[in-house]
Design an enzyme around this catalytic site. Structure first.
Site, short mmCIF file in Angstrom:
data_model
loop_
_atom_site.label_atom_id
_atom_site.label_comp_id
_atom_site.label_asym_id
_atom_site.label_seq_id
_atom_site.Cartn_x
_atom_site.Cartn_y
_atom_site.Cartn_z
CD GLU A 166 -2.96 -0.88 2.42
OE1 GLU A 166 -2.58 -0.21 3.40
OE2 GLU A 166 -4.03 -1.49 2.39
CD GLU A 255 -4.64 -5.23 3.58
OE1 GLU A 255 -3.46 -5.45 3.28
OE2 GLU A 255 -5.00 -4.33 4.37
#
Ligand code: MG
Length: 341
Positions: A166, A255
């Site tokens: 991320e 995710e």
């Protein structure tokens, strides 16, 4: 008849033998006994994940928690339970990079946790996401890491590389440039396995990626990741995903979960169901966060759960019970398709 001088013959023979051993796990190690994964060698065709015969597929599974904080579920028995009983097609090894005790400072521990998951996936026949679980760019370290992983395991169809979990502060142009470098590194050893590329702002600015995607040979068999936490990220993010899909951008939800982006707070089942229907309609793969026992909503297990499993209902938290059921039902939403691609 003597074709080559003796020294030359020995040299050729040595080269052949070394090449033979090196093509497996490295000289001195035995090759792993491999069971083929469910859909064979995966690829990306016209923006869609496809199986070895070119048929569209979506993978469903779970992510382990950060290895540096919750390593106790990185073991063969727990992984087998997730694959066989929970019916995970894919398990994500979230290899922490930056925190104290993670890969940058404790490499051996990271290697040990990761190799356990990779070996389990290859031997039991499921896909493993090798997740470089970072929030900042570490180009040199990532290059060295993915070079090694792809050299060692790139000939197994089970391996999926996730090269930047991320990005938080980096622009898309910075992430793109990093991704192109790492993709080239991986392709030196592995020409074909899937590579997942992060998008800026915790994998939410997918609309920026759609306007300026990676092109050329680096774009082969890559997908871009979108992450959501349903109680925080709702229709606005699905709208961005629709925009990206409209441009045939290949996407993978590596995710996701049902509560707030902190991983805590109440589960918003209504928004989760909207996401699950949406992902089903667009044949998007999803991987749920996470197999850990932290005191937070998204960690699926209680501290009294054994490290190895099996886990009965008494040691599963509400999110764990829900995800297990969804996986066992094949990731098919209760409602049928409304939004065909
Ligand atoms: Mg390969």
């Amino acid at each position: 008849m003597k074709i080559f001088p003796r020294d030359t013959t020995i040299c050729f023979l040595s080269f052949f033998l070394l090449s033979f051993f090196y093509s497996f796990e490295g000289f001195g190690q035995s090759p792993l006994k491999s069971r083929p994964p469910r859909y064979g060698a995966l690829s990306v065709t016209d923006g869609q994940l496809t199986d070895s015969r070119g048929k569209p597929v979506a993978l469903h599974g779970v992510s382990l928690g950060w290895h540096n904080w919750w390593p106790r579920f990185y073991n063969t028995d727990a992984l087998k339970h997730l694959h066989k009983s929970w019916k995970c097609h894919v398990i994500r090894a979230a290899i922490g990079i930056e925190p104290q005790g993670a890969l940058l400072t404790h490499r051996a521990k990271a290697d040990s946790c990761l190799n356990t998951v990779i070996a389990s996936a290859i031997q039991n026949g499921y896909y493993v996401i090798v997740d470089w679980h970072s929030h900042q760019r570490h180009l040199e370290e990532a290059r060295e890491f993915f070079s090694e992983i792809s050299r060692q395991y790139g000939h197994y169809p089970h391996i999926i590389y996730e090269i930047f979990n991320e990005p938080t502060d980096d622009s898309w142009s910075e992430v793109k440039s990093y991704a192109e470098e790492i993709i080239r590194t991986i392709r030196t050893h592995d020409p074909d396995n899937l590579i997942l590329v992060g998008s800026p702002h915790w994998d939410q600015d997918i609309h920026l990626v759609a306007d300026d995607p990676i092109t050329g040979p680096e774009a082969e068999n890559i997908l871009y990741t979108v992450h959501f936490y349903a109680a925080t990220h709702g229709e606005f993010l699905r709208e961005r995903v629709r925009y990206a899909l409209g441009k045939s951008l290949p996407l993978f939800v590596s995710e996701c979960a049902g509560m707030e982006a902190s991983g805590d707070g109440p589960i918003n089942y209504e928004e989760w169901n909207a996401w699950e229907q949406f992902m089903y309609d667009h044949q998007l793969s999803w991987v749920v966060w996470s197999i850990a026992d932290k005191d937070e909503t998204c960690s699926m297990l209680t501290p009294s759960a054994s490290s190895e499993g099996p886990w009965d209902e008494s040691v599963l938290k509400p999110w764990g019970k829900f995800v297990k059921t969804r996986l066992q039902q094949g990731g098919k939403p209760v409602l049928r398709s409304k939004e065909g691609r």
